[in-house]
Scaffold this active site. Structure first.
Site, PDB file in Angstrom:
ATOM      1  N   HIS A  43       7.446   5.299   6.791  1.00 23.65           N
ATOM      2  CA  HIS A  43       6.861   5.926   7.983  1.00 23.65           C
ATOM      3  C   HIS A  43       7.904   6.024   9.096  1.00 23.65           C
ATOM      4  O   HIS A  43       7.959   7.017   9.826  1.00 23.65           O
ATOM      5  CB  HIS A  43       5.675   5.103   8.490  1.00 23.65           C
TER       6      HIS A  43
ATOM      7  N   ASP B 227       0.744   3.832  -4.520  1.00 16.80           N
ATOM      8  CA  ASP B 227      -0.504   4.532  -4.225  1.00 16.80           C
ATOM      9  C   ASP B 227      -0.275   5.969  -3.770  1.00 16.80           C
ATOM     10  O   ASP B 227      -1.148   6.818  -3.894  1.00 16.80           O
ATOM     11  CB  ASP B 227      -1.317   3.769  -3.176  1.00 16.80           C
TER      12      ASP B 227
ATOM     13  N   GLU C 164       0.899  -6.601  -3.664  1.00 17.97           N
ATOM     14  CA  GLU C 164       1.351  -5.416  -2.933  1.00 17.97           C
ATOM     15  C   GLU C 164       2.638  -5.690  -2.171  1.00 17.97           C
ATOM     16  O   GLU C 164       2.726  -6.633  -1.386  1.00 17.97           O
ATOM     17  CB  GLU C 164       0.294  -4.944  -1.931  1.00 17.97           C
TER      18      GLU C 164
ATOM     19  N   ASP D 258       6.055   1.125   2.572  1.00 21.44           N
ATOM     20  CA  ASP D 258       5.330   2.207   3.240  1.00 21.44           C
ATOM     21  C   ASP D 258       5.659   2.262   4.727  1.00 21.44           C
ATOM     22  O   ASP D 258       5.901   3.336   5.289  1.00 21.44           O
ATOM     23  CB  ASP D 258       3.831   1.989   3.034  1.00 21.44           C
TER      24      ASP D 258
ATOM     25  N   THR E 230      -4.847  -1.901   1.354  1.00 18.12           N
ATOM     26  CA  THR E 230      -4.738  -2.092  -0.096  1.00 18.12           C
ATOM     27  C   THR E 230      -5.414  -3.370  -0.578  1.00 18.12           C
ATOM     28  O   THR E 230      -6.274  -3.313  -1.463  1.00 18.12           O
ATOM     29  CB  THR E 230      -3.270  -2.023  -0.541  1.00 18.12           C
TER      30      THR E 230
ATOM     31  N   SER F  99      -3.873   5.218   2.436  1.00 15.62           N
ATOM     32  CA  SER F  99      -3.795   4.042   1.564  1.00 15.62           C
ATOM     33  C   SER F  99      -5.162   3.502   1.166  1.00 15.62           C
ATOM     34  O   SER F  99      -5.318   2.943   0.076  1.00 15.62           O
ATOM     35  CB  SER F  99      -2.992   2.928   2.247  1.00 15.62           C
TER      36      SER F  99
END
Length: 540
Positions: free
Chosen positions: A281, A319, A272, A277, A152, A84
């Site tokens: 994961h 991203d 963001e 994300d 980010t 990232s």
């Protein structure tokens, strides 16, 4: 003859009108200049997750759907799959970088087609679009659902070759003069959590921010400078969120736009949706759906404003991919075209919380696993092995255990617990229909923003990041690194009777005992210290 001559002016007038219409399209004279950019990043959002979220809400279009216009390549300077930090750096600066590096050049750029890094430029800080906007007199803002010094937001507002160095990153962010900062991470501001023992909450207040910690205080604030911290670390997933304690991403986006849009020169805002994300994961599809829908609500806020304002470009782009999420798994290999939509969606609909939210409902000895999983995650047929796995899950990692359980029941496939290297969808709204199309590089996003806002990132880098020792010594000055307090180093520059002190990570200077506020930071990349061009002039 006379009639012919009389007709000539009329013909000329018609031709001139036709010429003017062809050269100057209708509305061109009144076409608005782009003053504002809102960049929204749904971290780690793969196309499979977007599709799943759309089906979850009934198949109706997402707000971002109408903006889709191209694909973005996400690789970093030396890897096919990006972390990232370099991924955000590409969007912020126009340069690909290395894993863990925020807004600094990499040591190596060896992916096909990339130019090598000139010797001596390794880890050199490069200006971000936020910094360029600030120098141009625009208002600036950061909004995130993670802690603000995370990769980010850090890549738009700090410069460091170590994304985990929250002390330096957050100090730079506090002293960067950003107008609106909303998200999580209050514990990293506290003196007790910092090596330098600096109370950054106190500093934030002294800098004139309205420091708020609740949705109510956020909504009531009339300040032109707001710093909102709504959790010690990251904010909750939207499905798990208590609206009285934490604002939604859409609410934070709305407030940021409300404040920033008052600047007559325009604004730049980065938003963001951080934990898409994190859910990917963990292979937790409930978390993915939760925060993609929350992100899309924020996109709608931005898009509604832009359509009314007519001077704002809205960009939504992730991203990188994450998890390799698919609708369908190995067990659907032979009957995928026979399964109704409910096969994939109903198991997810039965969950009221994400895997992270479920963990908070378990008691200390985890003796209520069956009840909690049935009530909050919709799973009523746990096996003994699954119960054992839940009981043994490490604190903070339950979503990694239960995410695959609900995925199996919903036939949601995953290939990895890590990032993935596929191209990602680009979504852009432009009031003048000036949008990138086709397959572009992630660095092209920065170049696009630079162009439409009429900025120059290269010139901004030259203004903000001058190698201190080389530049000062060229002017006959002596430079000393004062690390008497190793956690608060200071550059000391002397020439004749003049003494200039430049604390690292701050926009402050002291010339002969007189404090000065600069338009940029003093930054140390582990090898070289960089100062704003303005610092050199303080010795004149």
């Amino acid at each position: 003859m006379t009639k012919t001559l009389k007709r000539v002016p009329a013909i000329l007038i018609v031709l001139l009108l036709l010429f003017s219409i062809s050269v100057f399209p209708a509305g061109a004279a009144s076409a608005p200049a782009v003053k504002n950019v809102i960049l929204l990043i749904p971290d780690g959002m793969s196309v499979g997750g977007t599709t799943l979220a759309r089906w979850y809400k009934g198949g109706t279009p997402l707000a971002m759907d109408e903006m889709a216009c191209g694909l973005v390549r996400t690789y970093s300077s030396d890897a096919a799959i990006a972390d990232s930090a370099p991924a955000a750096t590409a969007y912020a600066t126009g340069f690909k970088s290395h894993t863990g590096y925020v807004a600094v050049l990499p040591d190596v750029a060896n992916m096909p087609g990339l130019q090598p890094i000139p010797k001596g430029d390794e880890r050199k800080p490069v200006a971000t679009i936020l910094e360029a906007a600030k120098l141009a007199g625009k208002a600036t803002g950061l909004v995130a659902t993670c802690e603000i010094p995370h990769a980010t937001p850090a890549a738009f507002s700090s410069h460091c070759p170590d994304r985990s160095n929250y002390d330096d990153i957050l100090e730079q962010q506090v002293y960067s003069g950003i107008d609106v900062v909303l998200g999580g991470g209050s514990k990293f501001l506290e003196s007790g959590a910092r090596k330098d023992k600096e109370d950054l909450i106190k500093v934030i207040k002294e800098l004139g921010y309205d420091y708020v910690t609740t949705p109510e205080a956020l909504h009531k604030s009339n300040s032109s400078k707001i710093w909102g911290m709504f959790a010690p670390k990251d904010l909750s997933y939207d499905f798990d969120r208590d609206p009285a304690k934490q604002p939604s991403l859409a609410e934070m986006t709305s407030k940021a736009i409300e404040v920033l849009s008052k600047d007559k020169d325009g604004f730049f805002l980065m938003v963001e949706g951080s934990k898409i994300d994190w859910a990917a994961h963990a292979n937790d599809p409930v978390g993915v759906v939760s925060d993609i829908l929350a992100f899309d609500n924020a996109v709608k806020v931005a898009l509604d404003f832009a359509k009314k304002d007519k001077q704002t470009v809205v960009i939504a782009v992730t991203d990188h991919g994450n998890g390799g999420i698919t609708i369908g798994d190995r067990e659907t290999s032979n009957n995928y075209d026979e399964l109704p939509l409910s096969t994939f969606i109903e198991p997810l609909k039965r969950a009221k919380l994400t895997g992270e939210g479920v963990e908070k409902k378990l008691n200390a000895d985890r003796s209520n696993i069956k009840e909690v999983m049935a009530t909050y995650y919709g799973i009523t047929d746990l096996t003994e092995d699954e119960i054992k796995a839940i009981k043994e899950a490490k604190p903070g990692k339950l979503n990694y255990v239960v995410g695959p359980m609900i995925s199996k029941r919903a036939h949601i496939g995953w290939t990895t617990n890590g990032h993935t290297g596929e191209d990602v969808v680009l979504y852009v709204y432009s009031p003048i229909n000036d949008r990138p199309t086709g397959v572009i590089e992630n660095t092209d996003i920065a170049r696009y923003m630079e162009r439409i806002l009429v900025m120059d990132l290269q010139e901004t880098t030259k203004k903000l990041f001058v190698p201190a020792r080389t530049a000062f010594e060229a002017r006959g000055a002596r430079v000393k690194w004062d690390d008497g307090d190793p956690n608060n180093p200071v550059i000391v520059v002397t020439r004749g009777n003049d003494k200039l002190r430049l604390p690292v990570n701050k926009n402050l200077a002291e010339i002969n005992g007189k404090p000065v506020k600069m338009n940029g930071l003093t930054v140390y990349n582990g090898v070289t210290t960089f100062v704003p061009e303005e610092a050199l002039d303080l010795l004149n």
